[in-house]
Design an enzyme around this catalytic site. Sequence first.
Site, PDB file in Angstrom:
ATOM      1  CD  GLU A  89      13.999 -33.853  19.347  1.00 19.84           C
ATOM      2  OE1 GLU A  89      15.236 -33.924  19.430  1.00 19.84           O
ATOM      3  OE2 GLU A  89      13.408 -32.845  18.909  1.00 19.84           O
ATOM      4  CB  CYS A 102      18.297 -29.270  21.966  1.00 19.79           C
ATOM      5  SG  CYS A 102      16.652 -29.095  22.673  1.00 19.79           S
ATOM      6  CB  ALA A 104      15.608 -20.188 -16.296  1.00 19.44           C
ATOM      7  NE  ARG A 128      11.335 -15.788   4.954  1.00 19.05           N
ATOM      8  CZ  ARG A 128      11.258 -16.851   4.175  1.00 19.05           C
ATOM      9  NH1 ARG A 128      10.257 -16.969   3.311  1.00 19.05           N
ATOM     10  NH2 ARG A 128      12.166 -17.817   4.252  1.00 19.05           N
ATOM     11  N   GLY A 173      22.116 -12.103 -13.357  1.00 19.86           N
ATOM     12  CA  GLY A 173      22.579 -12.297 -14.718  1.00 19.86           C
ATOM     13  C   GLY A 173      23.899 -13.033 -14.796  1.00 19.86           C
TER      14      GLY A 173
END
Length: 349
Positions: A52, A76, A154, A207, A282
């Site tokens: 905002e 807020c 994957a 990080r 795994g």
Amino acid sequence: MYEKEMRKCFRLAGKAAGKTSPNPLVGCVVLNSAGEEISCGYHHKYGENHAERDALLKLTPEDTCGGTLVVNLEPCNHYGKTPPCTELIIKYGIKRVVISNRDPNPKAAGGLEKLKQNGIEVITAVLEDEGQFLNRVFFKNILQKAPYIVVKTASTIDGKIAAQTGNSKWITSDKARKLARELRQEYDAILTTASTIIADNPGMVHRQKVIIDRNCRLNLTEKIFDNGNIILVNGINKKYSVPIPSGIKIINANENCDGINLTEVFDRLYEYGIMSIFVEAGSRFNGEIIKYNLADEIIQFVAPKILNDNTGLSCFDGENRDLISDTKNFRLVELKKILPDFYARYIRI
């Protein structure tokens, strides 16, 4: 009404994915008294202006008098890194505020009430479900006091992540792996296990990295230790036989029949300020997370390949089941082609 503007808020907010933690993702659109967009903004980074403020400070109260402010989360009403957004909205003469979600954080509560007390019309619940999905990490953090857990896999079409030898390079294409690396950056930490490091010796640039090494098997010179902050999780009374490099934090966690007590670990990581965790591990570890209902989300990359190997490693290695009704259920929320592969995102039901 205001759905177009709210969707723009979502898009703006998403630009800061991975940069606002522990704050939510928030975007804002400002309309003048004629209903024309005159400014927009978003919360770019933790500690910087809220959405905002980012949008309104580009304007003057003369520009916005009688206008509408659209924002995906309740403004807020407290002093934090910045002053209350409600005060600025009132100062700028906004007559209507449109939100998607109420802020679940008690510290920020009361924003809508403050606006109403000052004669501002409030419209709520615009695209509420989409808004909650955007800030699913934040909502879990506030309501459950726990980090949001994402498991990434994957695999081949038949659900294999490695051959029986453990070989897994490479199942998916360069494009898919590039996207996976980009997705990592949206989360506070990546988590893997000693078994994965011993098998693949990955670098996993990030990080913050968390490594589950129950029995202190690593020699602490693997590639994953080359960069980023490291938290090592070991079993109680387990110690390394080599010196621990400076800057590495150690968590000694209790154990259960499967290994480290992961619920305890995630609670400890939350206390360290880690709000979201991207798991790359795994089949056994993934299966343990599923067993204990700890995965909030699954991200799965699938290559158009079939290993056709009964003893190859699956995405999730669990216990034997007799009934299909014993499944852990998830809901598909995103499906995308990354030719030649595809990518799917699921959230726990």
